[in-house]
Scaffold this active site. Structure first.
Site, PDB file in Angstrom:
ATOM      1  N   CYS A  25      11.535  33.127 -32.847  1.00 57.05           N
ATOM      2  CA  CYS A  25      10.977  32.726 -31.562  1.00 57.05           C
ATOM      3  C   CYS A  25      10.616  31.250 -31.637  1.00 57.05           C
ATOM      4  O   CYS A  25       9.909  30.827 -32.555  1.00 57.05           O
ATOM      5  CB  CYS A  25       9.736  33.570 -31.253  1.00 57.05           C
ATOM      6  SG  CYS A  25       8.844  33.036 -29.771  1.00 57.05           S
TER       7      CYS A  25
ATOM      8  N   CYS B 193       6.549  30.846 -31.412  1.00 56.91           N
ATOM      9  CA  CYS B 193       5.610  31.242 -32.468  1.00 56.91           C
ATOM     10  C   CYS B 193       6.232  31.410 -33.849  1.00 56.91           C
ATOM     11  O   CYS B 193       5.513  31.584 -34.823  1.00 56.91           O
ATOM     12  CB  CYS B 193       4.895  32.537 -32.068  1.00 56.91           C
ATOM     13  SG  CYS B 193       5.928  34.020 -32.185  1.00 56.91           S
TER      14      CYS B 193
ATOM     15  N   CYS C 277       9.154  38.320 -26.913  1.00 59.51           N
ATOM     16  CA  CYS C 277       8.690  38.305 -28.294  1.00 59.51           C
ATOM     17  C   CYS C 277       7.413  39.142 -28.353  1.00 59.51           C
ATOM     18  O   CYS C 277       6.480  38.920 -27.581  1.00 59.51           O
ATOM     19  CB  CYS C 277       8.407  36.873 -28.722  1.00 59.51           C
ATOM     20  SG  CYS C 277       7.633  36.727 -30.349  1.00 59.51           S
TER      21      CYS C 277
ATOM     22  N   CYS D 153       4.122  36.836 -29.433  1.00 63.20           N
ATOM     23  CA  CYS D 153       3.450  35.864 -28.558  1.00 63.20           C
ATOM     24  C   CYS D 153       3.715  36.083 -27.075  1.00 63.20           C
ATOM     25  O   CYS D 153       3.249  35.317 -26.243  1.00 63.20           O
ATOM     26  CB  CYS D 153       3.826  34.442 -28.950  1.00 63.20           C
ATOM     27  SG  CYS D 153       5.526  33.983 -28.559  1.00 63.20           S
TER      28      CYS D 153
ATOM     29  N   CYS E 217      20.988  39.444 -24.217  1.00 60.13           N
ATOM     30  CA  CYS E 217      21.412  38.156 -23.675  1.00 60.13           C
ATOM     31  C   CYS E 217      20.197  37.236 -23.746  1.00 60.13           C
ATOM     32  O   CYS E 217      19.271  37.351 -22.942  1.00 60.13           O
ATOM     33  CB  CYS E 217      21.888  38.371 -22.243  1.00 60.13           C
ATOM     34  SG  CYS E 217      22.553  36.898 -21.478  1.00 60.13           S
TER      35      CYS E 217
END
Length: 140
Positions: free
Chosen positions: A52, A55, A101, A104, A126
């Protein structure tokens, strides 16, 4: 499947604005979408882990990435189900499943099923390139 972000990755919206670029903030925090075929990872063959961008949580591995020719990086599975969370998305006049995510709560993209891709899961995550950061595998 995680229900809420972890406390260690929670920030105020102002803190997110301070650490993310305008484009990153729009996609990650406002559930925007980058233009198709504009992201850095759509066709990147590098072996490694996709984390991510907000984070640093590990979300996808390059081994699950495939060419869906859709304009965004596509994966057939997350690194583990507890790394992402799913939200029903009825914007844009259709029903989709948003992927965030789990650490976060940043927007990653959407997951689609039943499209007939020759993958083990028949799913296409996607994902916006701008939502990710690729850490190459040093042993590859």
């Amino acid at each position: 499947m995680a229900d809420t972000p972890t406390a260690s990755a929670q920030r105020t919206e102002q803190e997110w604005r301070d650490i993310l670029s305008t484009e990153e903030y729009h996609v990650l925090r406002e559930a925007g979408t980058e233009r198709p075929f504009s992201g850095e990872y759509e066709n990147d063959p590098t072996v490694g882990v996709y984390t991510c961008r907000a984070c640093g949580a590990e979300l996808f591995r390059s081994e699950t990435k495939f060419d869906a020719a859709c304009g965004w990086p596509s994966f057939y599975a997350p690194l583990a189900e507890d790394r992402v969370r799913y939200i029903k998305d009825t914007t844009m006049g259709m029903e989709r499943v948003e992927v965030r995510c789990a650490a976060c709560d940043s927007h990653m993209g959407h997951v689609f099923g039943g499209e007939g891709f020759p993958t083990p899961t028949d799913l296409r995550y996607c994902i916006n390139s701008i939502s990710l950061r690729l850490t190459p595998d040093a042993s590859a």
